[in-house]
Design a protein around this motif. Structure first.
Motif, short mmCIF file in Angstrom:
data_model
loop_
_atom_site.label_atom_id
_atom_site.label_comp_id
_atom_site.label_asym_id
_atom_site.label_seq_id
_atom_site.Cartn_x
_atom_site.Cartn_y
_atom_site.Cartn_z
N ASN A 200 84.37 14.59 45.74
CA ASN A 200 84.78 15.23 47.00
C ASN A 200 84.96 16.75 46.89
O ASN A 200 85.68 17.35 47.67
N PRO B 278 80.87 18.40 50.43
CA PRO B 278 80.86 17.44 51.55
C PRO B 278 79.72 16.42 51.47
O PRO B 278 78.79 16.56 50.66
N ASN C 266 75.82 23.01 58.56
CA ASN C 266 76.40 22.36 57.37
C ASN C 266 75.59 22.66 56.11
O ASN C 266 76.15 22.84 55.04
#
Ligand SMILES: C[S@@+](CC[C@H](N)C(=O)[O-])C[C@H]1O[C@@H](n2cnc3c(N)ncnc32)[C@H](O)[C@@H]1O
Length: 255
Positions: free
Chosen positions: A32, A35, A215
């Protein structure tokens, strides 16, 4: 003309992961620290459309197995198996997921998959691997052989075949050939269909890659670029890695 010509691009040393396994950011995703990938999100959407309870899913070229985190949203008991030829990733994945009985990993290569895996999975997927390989005929055969129903492949596909190398830097071997590169191969729709047809008469469809460019660019920081020079960025509706346009497609093969 009797001068010796050095062909700097003749080096066949394409297995970048064997030389430097920190080239993949999969472990960071599992931890983690990065992303969920856009490709992982779309893969889960495609799988959701065809998934049935108790389906067995194989991720070939899984690195540390981070696609599992997207797939478990479909079914928390989903059966997931990951193969990768880089031992370091498989060792990491085995340790990381050791408590989960629905997950398995094995060190397997797309060029030499054990026959014991033939017809063992309902869905076989392979994302972001084929464009880095020097040849895709045996890999395609093994992916299709491992599957009972569906094969899902994300790779570079366009109107024309465009085989290319991206050099991380200009280091050379003793023969003066550049030797720090990754392959970035695009195959034409026609050639992909032809290669699959040689294996069998399956239904083949292509789907566009769907992603959020913002993103992708969030990960295109100068710090990350230094460590991972081939990183993808998003400009004017297209993805670019190094100086090549990356035309990703999803190939869906139905057996
Ligand atoms: C660009 S990474 C993609 C990882 C993951 N699928 C993703 O989309 O993030 C390519 C992966 O393919 C693996 N790989 C390279 N050659 C392979 C082969 N012949 N057989 C199986 N895996 C291979 C590498 O070890 C690496 O984990």
């Amino acid at each position: 003309m009797n001068k010796k010509i050095i062909f700097e691009d003749r080096n066949n040393d394409w297995e970048i992961w064997e030389k430097n396994n920190s080239i993949e950011r999969s472990i960071k995703r599992i931890q983690n620290k990065l992303p969920e990938m856009e490709a992982s999100k779309q893969l889960a959407k495609i799988v959701r459309r065809i998934y049935k309870k108790n389906f067995r899913i194989l991720d070939f070229g899984c690195a540390a197995g981070h696609y599992y985190n997207s797939l478990k949203k479909i079914d928390k008991y989903i059966y997931y198996c990951g193969f990768d030829s880089t031992k370091a990733y498989i060792s990491y994945a085995k340790k990381h997921f050791k408590k989960n009985t629905n997950i398995q990993f094995d060190t397997q290569s797309l060029f030499s998959m054990s026959k014991k895996y033939n017809n063992k999975f309902d869905i076989v997927f392979c994302s972001n691997v084929l464009h880095h390989l020097p040849s895709i005929d045996i890999p395609l055969k093994n992916l299709i052989n491992a599957s009972k129903k569906y094969c899902i492949i994300r790779t570079l596909v366009s109107d024309n075949t465009h085989l290319a190398r991206f050099y991380y830097d200009d280091t050379t071997n003793r023969r003066g050939e550049l030797n720090n590169f990754q392959l970035q191969n695009t195959y034409s729709y026609g050639l992909i269909r032809k290669k699959i047809k040689k294996i069998g008469n399956f239904k083949v469809t292509f789907e566009n890659d769907i992603f959020n460019g913002k993103n992708i660019n969030k990960e295109f920081t100068s710090k990350e670029r230094k460590k991972y020079p081939g990183l993808t960025k998003f400009v004017d509706g297209i993805q670019i890695a190094g100086s090549k346009v990356f035309e990703f497609k999803w190939i869906i093969i139905k057996k």
